[in-house]
Scaffold this motif. Structure first.
Motif, PDB file in Angstrom:
ATOM      1  N   ALA A  68       7.543  28.116  -7.658  1.00  0.00           N
ATOM      2  CA  ALA A  68       8.753  27.775  -6.908  1.00  0.00           C
ATOM      3  C   ALA A  68       9.885  28.743  -7.236  1.00  0.00           C
ATOM      4  CB  ALA A  68       9.168  26.341  -7.216  1.00  0.00           C
ATOM      5  N   GLU A  69      10.025  29.096  -8.506  1.00  0.00           N
ATOM      6  CA  GLU A  69      11.075  30.023  -8.929  1.00  0.00           C
ATOM      7  C   GLU A  69      10.868  31.407  -8.321  1.00  0.00           C
ATOM      8  OE1 GLU A  69      11.013  30.087 -13.151  1.00  0.00           O
ATOM      9  OE2 GLU A  69      11.921  28.097 -13.380  1.00  0.00           O
ATOM     10  N   SER A  70       9.618  31.795  -8.133  1.00  0.00           N
ATOM     11  CA  SER A  70       9.331  33.151  -7.652  1.00  0.00           C
ATOM     12  C   SER A  70       9.821  33.381  -6.231  1.00  0.00           C
ATOM     13  CB  SER A  70       7.828  33.427  -7.719  1.00  0.00           C
ATOM     14  OG  SER A  70       7.124  32.767  -6.665  1.00  0.00           O
ATOM     15  N   GLY A  71       9.778  32.335  -5.418  1.00  0.00           N
ATOM     16  CA  GLY A  71      10.118  32.498  -4.006  1.00  0.00           C
ATOM     17  C   GLY A  71       9.067  33.266  -3.236  1.00  0.00           C
ATOM     18  N   LEU A  72       7.931  33.559  -3.864  1.00  0.00           N
ATOM     19  CA  LEU A  72       6.862  34.320  -3.221  1.00  0.00           C
ATOM     20  C   LEU A  72       5.856  33.362  -2.588  1.00  0.00           C
ATOM     21  CD1 LEU A  72       6.273  36.910  -6.091  1.00  0.00           C
ATOM     22  CD2 LEU A  72       7.657  37.227  -4.028  1.00  0.00           C
ATOM     23  N   VAL A  73       5.264  33.784  -1.500  1.00  0.00           N
ATOM     24  CA  VAL A  73       4.309  32.931  -0.797  1.00  0.00           C
ATOM     25  C   VAL A  73       3.035  33.717  -0.500  1.00  0.00           C
ATOM     26  CG1 VAL A  73       6.088  31.504   0.272  1.00  0.00           C
ATOM     27  CG2 VAL A  73       5.250  33.536   1.473  1.00  0.00           C
ATOM     28  N   ASN A  74       1.954  32.993  -0.393  1.00  0.00           N
ATOM     29  CA  ASN A  74       0.690  33.571   0.062  1.00  0.00           C
ATOM     30  C   ASN A  74       0.624  33.327   1.566  1.00  0.00           C
ATOM     31  OD1 ASN A  74      -1.956  34.240   0.705  1.00  0.00           O
ATOM     32  ND2 ASN A  74      -2.804  33.374  -1.176  1.00  0.00           N
ATOM     33  N   THR A  75       0.741  34.384   2.354  1.00  0.00           N
ATOM     34  CA  THR A  75       0.774  34.236   3.813  1.00  0.00           C
ATOM     35  C   THR A  75      -0.571  33.842   4.392  1.00  0.00           C
ATOM     36  OG1 THR A  75       0.226  36.552   4.251  1.00  0.00           O
ATOM     37  CG2 THR A  75       2.563  36.019   3.914  1.00  0.00           C
ATOM     38  N   GLY A  76      -1.648  34.061   3.630  1.00  0.00           N
ATOM     39  CA  GLY A  76      -2.989  33.776   4.121  1.00  0.00           C
ATOM     40  C   GLY A  76      -3.585  34.901   4.959  1.00  0.00           C
ATOM     41  N   GLN A  77      -2.786  35.945   5.235  1.00  0.00           N
ATOM     42  CA  GLN A  77      -3.259  37.026   6.103  1.00  0.00           C
ATOM     43  C   GLN A  77      -4.453  37.758   5.487  1.00  0.00           C
ATOM     44  OE1 GLN A  77      -2.060  37.789   9.300  1.00  0.00           O
ATOM     45  NE2 GLN A  77      -3.943  38.990   9.300  1.00  0.00           N
ATOM     46  N   MET A  78      -4.373  38.063   4.189  1.00  0.00           N
ATOM     47  CA  MET A  78      -5.491  38.762   3.560  1.00  0.00           C
ATOM     48  C   MET A  78      -6.733  37.892   3.554  1.00  0.00           C
ATOM     49  SD  MET A  78      -6.061  40.246  -0.307  1.00  0.00           S
ATOM     50  CE  MET A  78      -4.817  41.529  -0.272  1.00  0.00           C
ATOM     51  N   ALA A  79      -6.583  36.622   3.213  1.00  0.00           N
ATOM     52  CA  ALA A  79      -7.742  35.724   3.168  1.00  0.00           C
ATOM     53  C   ALA A  79      -8.409  35.624   4.531  1.00  0.00           C
ATOM     54  CB  ALA A  79      -7.307  34.348   2.678  1.00  0.00           C
ATOM     55  N   ARG A  80      -7.605  35.545   5.576  1.00  0.00           N
ATOM     56  CA  ARG A  80      -8.179  35.453   6.930  1.00  0.00           C
ATOM     57  C   ARG A  80      -8.927  36.727   7.292  1.00  0.00           C
ATOM     58  NH1 ARG A  80      -3.255  32.657   7.724  1.00  0.00           N
ATOM     59  NH2 ARG A  80      -2.182  34.556   8.386  1.00  0.00           N
ATOM     60  N   ALA A  81      -8.357  37.877   6.934  1.00  0.00           N
ATOM     61  CA  ALA A  81      -9.010  39.144   7.255  1.00  0.00           C
ATOM     62  C   ALA A  81     -10.314  39.302   6.477  1.00  0.00           C
ATOM     63  CB  ALA A  81      -8.064  40.307   6.949  1.00  0.00           C
ATOM     64  N   LEU A  82     -10.300  38.938   5.183  1.00  0.00           N
ATOM     65  CA  LEU A  82     -11.507  39.078   4.373  1.00  0.00           C
ATOM     66  C   LEU A  82     -12.578  38.081   4.785  1.00  0.00           C
ATOM     67  CD1 LEU A  82     -10.012  39.691   0.813  1.00  0.00           C
ATOM     68  CD2 LEU A  82     -10.953  41.374   2.401  1.00  0.00           C
ATOM     69  N   ALA A  83     -12.165  36.927   5.308  1.00  0.00           N
ATOM     70  CA  ALA A  83     -13.144  35.937   5.769  1.00  0.00           C
ATOM     71  C   ALA A  83     -13.945  36.468   6.944  1.00  0.00           C
ATOM     72  CB  ALA A  83     -12.435  34.645   6.156  1.00  0.00           C
ATOM     73  N   ARG A  84     -13.334  37.373   7.707  1.00  0.00           N
ATOM     74  CA  ARG A  84     -14.035  37.967   8.858  1.00  0.00           C
ATOM     75  C   ARG A  84     -14.897  39.151   8.448  1.00  0.00           C
ATOM     76  NH1 ARG A  84      -8.785  37.045  11.087  1.00  0.00           N
ATOM     77  NH2 ARG A  84      -8.224  39.227  10.764  1.00  0.00           N
ATOM     78  N   GLU A  85     -14.664  39.658   7.234  1.00  0.00           N
ATOM     79  CA  GLU A  85     -15.409  40.827   6.752  1.00  0.00           C
ATOM     80  C   GLU A  85     -16.816  40.408   6.343  1.00  0.00           C
ATOM     81  OE1 GLU A  85     -14.544  44.446   3.614  1.00  0.00           O
ATOM     82  OE2 GLU A  85     -14.046  42.421   3.019  1.00  0.00           O
TER      83      GLU A  85
END
Length: 289
Positions: free
Chosen positions: A202-219
């Motif tokens: 929460a302090e980081s303010g950083l998020v995992n957009t899921g974009q990499m996971a979605r792209a790798l799932a198609r690989e």
């Protein structure tokens, strides 16, 4: 000469975040490779990372589209070869003949790919609960069982009632159905460590957009036959209660590597760097020495 601090480096045509700590130690740089896919180093910097930097030169790198790094212009420009090449370019940018690697979770699998594809750049490496193949049926079944063991009350009933055509689709449905306490029990053995992890995220303010996971799932899933060609000595780390990666997975990996040793953390789940920080750090430092 390496200097402490953060900067953004062009790797593979993408501006990526790098931070160096402990440059004054003058050791072979230890490049830390985060998990996810799509994670970041914010928590690791505050757990084992701060202790490692007391004895080693530590280099944090957040992968393209992750954490504080910029995303590629092409939303599909994520693949194991691309991520591996980014790491190879990072080593060249550091201006050293070799580095040590420390990868955790997905980052452990990526570090093994790097050591296989660019053996001349890697002296030693540590893989913490490495995920070699996001499509691996054994890993997926292990995660499904882990969620069912951790779920309670209404969440447990919801998961038990879920049915999907394939284990991979079922796991995706599980992730969508579970609540925060269930995820914390899945990833951690110590509730206080789970709470601290959530606070730091929460302090980081950083998020995992899921974009990499979605792209790798198609690989197409890589064969990972090249892992057997890793020449560098490898330290494998895993928590006894890891519900994300099965211990048997690492035991077989250790047998297939040329020079590997396995350390088991009795009081940890997926993140011994947070749950057993001092023992974890000592194991890494002793191995690198």
């Amino acid at each position: 000469m390496l200097v402490d601090g953060e900067q953004w480096v062009d790797l593979g045509g993408v501006r990526q975040w790098v931070r160096i700590e402990g440059a004054q130690r003058g050791t072979v740089p230890l490049v830390v490779v985060h998990g996810g896919p799509g994670g970041h180093h914010w928590v690791f910097e505050r757990t084992a990372g701060r202790l490692l930097a007391r004895e080693r030169t530590v280099v944090y790198h957040e992968q393209r589209g992750c954490g504080r790094s910029e995303a590629p212009a092409d939303p599909g420009a994520y693949s194991i070869p691309l991520l591996t090449q980014d790491l190879a370019e990072l080593v060249s940018w550091l201006g050293v003949p070799q580095v040590d690697l420390l990868g955790y979770s997905f980052g452990g699998g990526l570090a093994l790919e790097m050591a296989s594809a660019h053996p001349q750049q890697v002296r030693r490496m540590i893989a913490q609960a490495p995920v070699l193949d996001l499509h691996d049926p054994e890993v997926i079944h292990h995660q499904l069982a882990g969620f069912l063991a951790c779920a309670q009350g209404e969440v447990a009933a919801r998961l038990s009632a879920l049915s999907r055509p394939s284990p991979a689709e079922q796991l995706e449905a599980f992730w969508a159905a579970v609540d925060t306490p269930t995820v914390d029990r899945f990833l951690f053995q110590n509730p206080e460590c789970a709470r601290q992890n959530r606070q730091w995220w929460a302090e980081s303010g950083l998020v995992n957009t899921g974009q990499m996971a979605r792209a790798l799932a198609r690989e197409q899933a890589p064969s990972h036959s090249a892992v057997g060609r890793v020449e560098a000595p490898v330290l494998l780390l895993i928590g006894r209660h890891d519900r994300n990666v099965p211990l048997a997975h690492l035991e077989r990996l250790a047998e297939g590597l040329t020079d590997a040793r396995l350390v088991l953390f009795e009081h940890s789940a997926h993140f011994p760097d947070l749950e057993e920080t001092e023992r974890y750090t000592r194991a890494v430092v002793d191995f690198l020495a």
